[in-house]
Design an enzyme around this catalytic site. Structure first.
Site, PDB file in Angstrom:
ATOM      1  CE  LYS A  20     106.956  52.720  24.940  1.00 42.18           C
ATOM      2  NZ  LYS A  20     107.965  51.991  24.772  1.00 42.18           N
ATOM      3  CG  ASN A  21     107.074  49.082  26.777  1.00 41.19           C
ATOM      4  OD1 ASN A  21     107.623  49.716  25.547  1.00 41.19           O
ATOM      5  ND2 ASN A  21     107.849  49.248  27.919  1.00 41.19           N
ATOM      6  CB  CYS A 116     119.222  55.279  24.133  1.00 37.30           C
ATOM      7  SG  CYS A 116     118.353  54.691  25.415  1.00 37.30           S
ATOM      8  NE  ARG A 121     117.328  50.863  26.847  1.00 31.98           N
ATOM      9  CZ  ARG A 121     115.995  51.046  26.339  1.00 31.98           C
ATOM     10  NH1 ARG A 121     115.909  52.131  26.019  1.00 31.98           N
ATOM     11  NH2 ARG A 121     115.171  50.246  26.463  1.00 31.98           N
ATOM     12  CG  ASP A 315     109.631  51.916  31.789  1.00 29.85           C
ATOM     13  OD1 ASP A 315     110.851  52.204  31.723  1.00 29.85           O
ATOM     14  OD2 ASP A 315     109.385  50.914  30.955  1.00 29.85           O
ATOM     15  NE  ARG A 408     110.085  56.644  21.189  1.00 32.92           N
ATOM     16  CZ  ARG A 408     111.237  56.119  21.725  1.00 32.92           C
ATOM     17  NH1 ARG A 408     112.191  56.856  22.144  1.00 32.92           N
ATOM     18  NH2 ARG A 408     111.574  54.700  21.565  1.00 32.92           N
TER      19      ARG A 408
END
Ligand code: EPU
Length: 433
Positions: A20-21, A116, A121, A315, A408
């Site tokens: 994803k990233n 967030c 961030r 993560d 997500r």
């Protein structure tokens, strides 16, 4: 919501999706050319749909084939150089369109992401880097409004690190913009994450001239224009790591196929230290069956500190905490990237884990006690994954609410865990609405 019935050992193999990233900046980089680009191994995730919607909103044509995990993007014309609050609010990765839009069209308007749930961030590093390339940047009514006086960005030697070290997003944004700048850009303090290396390889496939990828010093020689390409993205190391931890938690034999063990060296080293038997080969990692609760040969308490790559990834911090609840003794988790990224703690406490916060950024896990299922609430993507992992070994059922976060970043997680023998189902959430 997901309902997980704990106590079923996992066994089997799971294939890793594309990252994803890596995809998010690569999709944004397609704005740098008028020619079509094709991206392969694109995961089927909510965040992927969001970035593609943003690109369509900017004027790109997008052609997605889910059966082959392929996306075609063409940014032939870009009439509307703007990504609004509705998009950026939902996904901070939307800010990746800033650098490419600016470099390609000479102006960009992108909503300023707020804080967030995992922390503040800011995007000051992105903005500073673009300013060093000659962009004029203003904040106007919650938007970043950027333009390029003179029409073309100019290469420069810059230091891009921030107070928490390198920035993944900042490096990506500046690297994309610098590809079309005039002259040479040197980024010192660049992020070394595999996703940034992958973005660099994609840009090189488009015709960019980049050296030093994977090191803190990236050199980019600007070119007049970039062209289309056909590119397959790297496997998702965080998804892979999450399934490896699932194997370790349950003492099961879980083979994660299609991954890149070299991107997970620190996790594999910590798992080894924690007593998890592993087989590592080309493109796969397999947890070997063992009894995590065996006092002599089971899990061992193991400290981790999250750091930029190649350090332990933030993560995977929440998932590691879930694992350490089962390791007798005390393990210390230190979060150096997002010191407040501990929203999973109160929820793990509800399952019976023995945890406490120490100083800023530090959490203490007193592990080794069994967990028992309860309703819990997911607060963000990786926290949700940690709650699912805990549910796999908790007695009886764990209900994970607000599970949309998990969609997500994890493709069909219940199917994949179900394929490994987990008893897990998705239900409509009576708490919603
Ligand atoms: N930072 C600043 N200023 C900036 C940018 C970052 O101070 O302008 C700080 C951040 O607050 C943080 C640190 O620098 O303390 C590192 O942030 P970074 O910019 O590296 O993170 P990011 O690009 O916003 C990406 C991933 C995150 C992952 C982090 C760290 C994407 C789309 N997101 O975020 O992934 O946690 O790098 O590895 O690539 C996730 O997938 O769940 C996720 C949150």
């Amino acid at each position: 919501m997901l309902v997980v019935e704990g106590g079923h050992p996992l066994k089997g193999s799971v294939t890793c999706s594309g990252s994803k990233n890596a995809f998010l900046p690569i999709a944004a980089a397609s704005l740098l050319t008028t020619e079509p680009v094709t991206v392969r191994r694109v995961p089927d995730l909510a965040d992927v749909r969001l970035i593609l919607n943003i690109l369509e909103g900017l004027g790109c044509s997008v052609d997605r084939d889910r059966s082959t995990s392929t996306v075609g993007i063409r940014a032939e014309e870009l009439p509307l150089g703007e990504a609004g609050w509705e998009d950026v609010r939902r996904m901070r990765g939307s800010v990746y369109v800033l650098g490419p839009l600016l470099a390609r069209t000479g102006s960009a308007k992108v909503s300023l992401p707020g804080g967030c749930v995992i922390g503040q961030r800011p995007i000051d590093i992105h903005l500073r880097g673009l300013q060093e390339l000659g962009a004029k940047v203003e904040i106007d009514h919650g938007h970043v409004v950027a333009s390029v006086p003179g029409g073309r960005l100019r290469g420069v030697h810059m230091f891009l690190g921030g107070s928490s070290g390198s920035s993944v997003g900042g490096t990506g944004n500046v690297m994309m913009a610098a590809c079309l700048a005039e002259g040479e850009t040197i980024i010192e303090g660049a992020a070394c994450e595999p996703e940034i290396v992958d973005l660099g390889h994609f840009l090189i496939a488009m015709g960019a001239k980049i050296e030093g990828l994977g090191s803190p010093r990236i050199c980019i020689s600007g070119v007049e224009e970039l062209g289309g390409c056909d590119y397959e993205i790297i496997p998702d190391r965080i998804e892979a790591g999450t399934y490896m931890i699932a194997g370790a938690m349950t003492g099961g034999a879980v083979r994660v196929e299609g991954c890149e063990p070299g991107h997970l060296s620190v996790l594999l080293a910590r798992m080894h230290e924690a007593g998890v038997p592993l087989e590592i080969g080309s493109g796969f990692v397999e947890t070997q069956p063992f009894d995590p609760r065996d006092p002599a040969q089971g899990l061992r308490a193991t400290d981790v500190t999250t750091l930029p790559y190649p350090g332990f990834p933030t993560d995977l911090q929440a998932q590691w905490m879930a694992l350490m609840t089962q390791a007798p003794g005390i393990s210390v988790i230190t979060e150096k990237i997002y010191p407040d990224r501990y929203m999973h703690m109160p929820e793990l406490l509800r399952l019976g884990a023995n945890l406490r916060r120490q100083n800023a950024g530090t959490a203490i896990v007193q592990g080794g006690e069994p967990l028992s299922g309860a309703p819990v609430t997911a607060s963000d993507l990786r926290a949700s994954a940690a709650l699912v992992l805990a549910g796999l070994i908790a007695q009886d059922e764990t209900e994970i609410h607000r599970v949309y976060h998990i969609d997500r970043g994890y493709e069909r997680i219940e199917e994949r865990l179900g394929g490994l023998g987990a008893v897990i189902r998705r239900e409509s959430d009576p708490w919603q609405g």
